[in-house]
Scaffold this motif. Structure first.
Motif, PDB file in Angstrom:
ATOM      1  N   ILE A 221       4.679   3.262 -13.678  1.00 34.82           N
ATOM      2  CA  ILE A 221       3.720   3.930 -14.563  1.00 34.82           C
ATOM      3  C   ILE A 221       2.303   3.415 -14.321  1.00 34.82           C
ATOM      4  CG2 ILE A 221       3.866   2.314 -16.505  1.00 34.82           C
ATOM      5  CD1 ILE A 221       4.055   4.953 -18.262  1.00 34.82           C
ATOM      6  N   THR A 222       1.346   4.300 -14.475  1.00 34.42           N
ATOM      7  CA  THR A 222      -0.069   3.939 -14.363  1.00 34.42           C
ATOM      8  C   THR A 222      -0.678   3.950 -15.758  1.00 34.42           C
ATOM      9  OG1 THR A 222      -0.783   6.241 -14.151  1.00 34.42           O
ATOM     10  CG2 THR A 222      -0.219   5.065 -12.097  1.00 34.42           C
ATOM     11  N   PRO A 223      -1.845   3.329 -15.924  1.00 31.01           N
ATOM     12  CA  PRO A 223      -2.505   3.408 -17.234  1.00 31.01           C
ATOM     13  C   PRO A 223      -2.757   4.855 -17.659  1.00 31.01           C
ATOM     14  CG  PRO A 223      -3.486   1.664 -15.942  1.00 31.01           C
ATOM     15  CD  PRO A 223      -2.535   2.403 -15.030  1.00 31.01           C
ATOM     16  N   ASN A 224      -3.134   5.709 -16.707  1.00 29.14           N
ATOM     17  CA  ASN A 224      -3.365   7.115 -17.017  1.00 29.14           C
ATOM     18  C   ASN A 224      -2.065   7.792 -17.458  1.00 29.14           C
ATOM     19  OD1 ASN A 224      -4.964   9.524 -17.135  1.00 29.14           O
ATOM     20  ND2 ASN A 224      -3.985  10.175 -15.243  1.00 29.14           N
ATOM     21  N   GLY A 225      -0.974   7.475 -16.790  1.00 30.75           N
ATOM     22  CA  GLY A 225       0.322   8.042 -17.156  1.00 30.75           C
ATOM     23  C   GLY A 225       0.748   7.590 -18.544  1.00 30.75           C
ATOM     24  N   TYR A 226       0.527   6.305 -18.853  1.00 27.48           N
ATOM     25  CA  TYR A 226       0.876   5.799 -20.173  1.00 27.48           C
ATOM     26  C   TYR A 226       0.030   6.484 -21.250  1.00 27.48           C
ATOM     27  CZ  TYR A 226       1.997   2.855 -24.069  1.00 27.48           C
ATOM     28  OH  TYR A 226       2.418   2.424 -25.302  1.00 27.48           O
ATOM     29  N   SER A 227      -1.235   6.696 -20.960  1.00 26.54           N
ATOM     30  CA  SER A 227      -2.126   7.386 -21.895  1.00 26.54           C
ATOM     31  C   SER A 227      -1.603   8.783 -22.211  1.00 26.54           C
ATOM     32  CB  SER A 227      -3.534   7.475 -21.301  1.00 26.54           C
ATOM     33  OG  SER A 227      -4.363   8.291 -22.090  1.00 26.54           O
ATOM     34  N   LYS A 228      -1.147   9.489 -21.188  1.00 23.49           N
ATOM     35  CA  LYS A 228      -0.614  10.837 -21.384  1.00 23.49           C
ATOM     36  C   LYS A 228       0.635  10.821 -22.262  1.00 23.49           C
ATOM     37  CE  LYS A 228      -2.455  12.895 -17.188  1.00 23.49           C
ATOM     38  NZ  LYS A 228      -2.142  13.519 -15.896  1.00 23.49           N
ATOM     39  N   ILE A 229       1.453   9.779 -22.131  1.00 27.38           N
ATOM     40  CA  ILE A 229       2.650   9.666 -22.970  1.00 27.38           C
ATOM     41  C   ILE A 229       2.243   9.478 -24.427  1.00 27.38           C
ATOM     42  CG2 ILE A 229       4.646   8.207 -23.497  1.00 27.38           C
ATOM     43  CD1 ILE A 229       4.793   7.707 -20.399  1.00 27.38           C
ATOM     44  N   GLU A 230       1.282   8.595 -24.665  1.00 29.75           N
ATOM     45  CA  GLU A 230       0.830   8.362 -26.040  1.00 29.75           C
ATOM     46  C   GLU A 230       0.231   9.623 -26.659  1.00 29.75           C
ATOM     47  OE1 GLU A 230      -1.764   5.092 -26.788  1.00 29.75           O
ATOM     48  OE2 GLU A 230      -0.174   3.617 -26.500  1.00 29.75           O
ATOM     49  N   ARG A 231      -0.421  10.432 -25.836  1.00 28.87           N
ATOM     50  CA  ARG A 231      -1.041  11.667 -26.350  1.00 28.87           C
ATOM     51  C   ARG A 231      -0.078  12.844 -26.343  1.00 28.87           C
ATOM     52  NH1 ARG A 231      -5.481  12.911 -22.736  1.00 28.87           N
ATOM     53  NH2 ARG A 231      -4.524  11.507 -21.251  1.00 28.87           N
ATOM     54  N   ASN A 232       1.182  12.581 -26.018  1.00 23.96           N
ATOM     55  CA  ASN A 232       2.226  13.611 -25.990  1.00 23.96           C
ATOM     56  C   ASN A 232       1.942  14.724 -24.993  1.00 23.96           C
ATOM     57  OD1 ASN A 232       3.841  12.367 -28.071  1.00 23.96           O
ATOM     58  ND2 ASN A 232       2.273  13.047 -29.515  1.00 23.96           N
ATOM     59  N   ILE A 233       1.225  14.383 -23.936  1.00 26.39           N
ATOM     60  CA  ILE A 233       0.964  15.334 -22.851  1.00 26.39           C
ATOM     61  C   ILE A 233       2.069  15.229 -21.810  1.00 26.39           C
ATOM     62  CG2 ILE A 233      -0.625  15.868 -20.951  1.00 26.39           C
ATOM     63  CD1 ILE A 233      -2.894  14.930 -22.801  1.00 26.39           C
ATOM     64  N   ALA A 234       2.612  14.019 -21.659  1.00 26.46           N
ATOM     65  CA  ALA A 234       3.688  13.778 -20.687  1.00 26.46           C
ATOM     66  C   ALA A 234       4.860  13.133 -21.405  1.00 26.46           C
ATOM     67  CB  ALA A 234       3.187  12.872 -19.563  1.00 26.46           C
ATOM     68  N   ASN A 235       6.027  13.274 -20.826  1.00 30.38           N
ATOM     69  CA  ASN A 235       7.227  12.641 -21.361  1.00 30.38           C
ATOM     70  C   ASN A 235       7.425  11.284 -20.702  1.00 30.38           C
ATOM     71  OD1 ASN A 235       7.960  14.891 -22.960  1.00 30.38           O
ATOM     72  ND2 ASN A 235       8.713  15.914 -21.128  1.00 30.38           N
ATOM     73  N   ILE A 236       8.146  10.418 -21.380  1.00 27.77           N
ATOM     74  CA  ILE A 236       8.442   9.101 -20.830  1.00 27.77           C
ATOM     75  C   ILE A 236       9.855   9.113 -20.244  1.00 27.77           C
ATOM     76  CG2 ILE A 236       9.261   8.208 -23.050  1.00 27.77           C
ATOM     77  CD1 ILE A 236       8.013   5.481 -22.221  1.00 27.77           C
ATOM     78  N   PHE A 237      10.001   8.470 -19.103  1.00 29.60           N
ATOM     79  CA  PHE A 237      11.327   8.319 -18.525  1.00 29.60           C
ATOM     80  C   PHE A 237      12.132   7.353 -19.385  1.00 29.60           C
ATOM     81  CE2 PHE A 237       9.141   9.540 -14.507  1.00 29.60           C
ATOM     82  CZ  PHE A 237       9.937  10.626 -14.195  1.00 29.60           C
ATOM     83  N   PHE A 238      13.418   7.631 -19.498  1.00 27.25           N
ATOM     84  CA  PHE A 238      14.301   6.775 -20.292  1.00 27.25           C
ATOM     85  C   PHE A 238      14.208   5.323 -19.818  1.00 27.25           C
ATOM     86  CE2 PHE A 238      18.472   4.815 -20.990  1.00 27.25           C
ATOM     87  CZ  PHE A 238      18.533   4.906 -22.366  1.00 27.25           C
ATOM     88  N   GLU A 239      14.200   5.114 -18.507  1.00 28.16           N
ATOM     89  CA  GLU A 239      14.141   3.763 -17.950  1.00 28.16           C
ATOM     90  C   GLU A 239      12.861   3.045 -18.382  1.00 28.16           C
ATOM     91  OE1 GLU A 239      14.581   6.512 -16.097  1.00 28.16           O
ATOM     92  OE2 GLU A 239      16.579   6.333 -15.239  1.00 28.16           O
ATOM     93  N   ASP A 240      11.742   3.766 -18.417  1.00 24.81           N
ATOM     94  CA  ASP A 240      10.478   3.171 -18.850  1.00 24.81           C
ATOM     95  C   ASP A 240      10.507   2.842 -20.342  1.00 24.81           C
ATOM     96  OD1 ASP A 240       9.424   3.261 -16.310  1.00 24.81           O
ATOM     97  OD2 ASP A 240       8.381   5.158 -16.630  1.00 24.81           O
ATOM     98  N   PHE A 241      11.146   3.692 -21.111  1.00 21.72           N
ATOM     99  CA  PHE A 241      11.260   3.448 -22.547  1.00 21.72           C
ATOM    100  C   PHE A 241      12.048   2.164 -22.802  1.00 21.72           C
ATOM    101  CE2 PHE A 241      13.224   4.089 -26.734  1.00 21.72           C
ATOM    102  CZ  PHE A 241      12.072   4.260 -27.497  1.00 21.72           C
ATOM    103  N   ILE A 242      13.106   1.963 -22.050  1.00 21.03           N
ATOM    104  CA  ILE A 242      13.931   0.757 -22.191  1.00 21.03           C
ATOM    105  C   ILE A 242      13.105  -0.492 -21.869  1.00 21.03           C
ATOM    106  CG2 ILE A 242      15.939  -0.487 -21.281  1.00 21.03           C
ATOM    107  CD1 ILE A 242      16.595   1.875 -23.180  1.00 21.03           C
ATOM    108  N   ILE A 243      12.253  -0.404 -20.872  1.00 22.35           N
ATOM    109  CA  ILE A 243      11.393  -1.544 -20.491  1.00 22.35           C
ATOM    110  C   ILE A 243      10.514  -1.962 -21.667  1.00 22.35           C
ATOM    111  CG2 ILE A 243       9.405  -2.211 -19.069  1.00 22.35           C
ATOM    112  CD1 ILE A 243      10.676  -0.622 -16.787  1.00 22.35           C
ATOM    113  N   LEU A 244      10.066  -0.990 -22.463  1.00 21.70           N
ATOM    114  CA  LEU A 244       9.162  -1.296 -23.568  1.00 21.70           C
ATOM    115  C   LEU A 244       9.843  -2.050 -24.711  1.00 21.70           C
ATOM    116  CD1 LEU A 244       7.211   2.061 -23.821  1.00 21.70           C
ATOM    117  CD2 LEU A 244       6.289  -0.185 -23.183  1.00 21.70           C
ATOM    118  N   GLN A 245      11.147  -2.006 -24.772  1.00 19.75           N
ATOM    119  CA  GLN A 245      11.831  -2.640 -25.907  1.00 19.75           C
ATOM    120  C   GLN A 245      11.933  -4.123 -25.786  1.00 19.75           C
ATOM    121  OE1 GLN A 245      15.140  -0.634 -27.479  1.00 19.75           O
ATOM    122  NE2 GLN A 245      14.317   1.354 -27.002  1.00 19.75           N
TER     123      GLN A 245
END
Length: 64
Positions: free
Chosen positions: A40-64
């Motif tokens: 993930i890039t900072p721009n990609g993460y920003s898009k997830i927070e703004r609900n423009i892009a979806n998050i991959f399940f694997e990336d979501f697990i990393i955040l926990q």
């Protein structure tokens, strides 16, 4: 391996909320995710927070 998306609209809002509680920037979160194997890039993460892009399940697990 097929990567799965999490598409709940509320995920972006919740990620933003918890990031702000921890006093982190989007760039810091993306950097921490990258150290755990995410592409993930900072721009990609920003898009997830703004609900423009979806998050991959694997990336979501990393955040926990």
């Amino acid at each position: 391996m097929n990567r799965k998306f999490l598409t709940n609209v509320d995920i972006g809002n919740r990620l933003r909320h918890y990031r702000k509680i921890r006093n982190l920037t989007q760039t810091e979160v993306a950097s921490k995710m990258q150290t755990h194997g995410s592409s993930i890039t900072p721009n990609g993460y920003s898009k997830i927070e703004r609900n423009i892009a979806n998050i991959f399940f694997e990336d979501f697990i990393i955040l926990q």
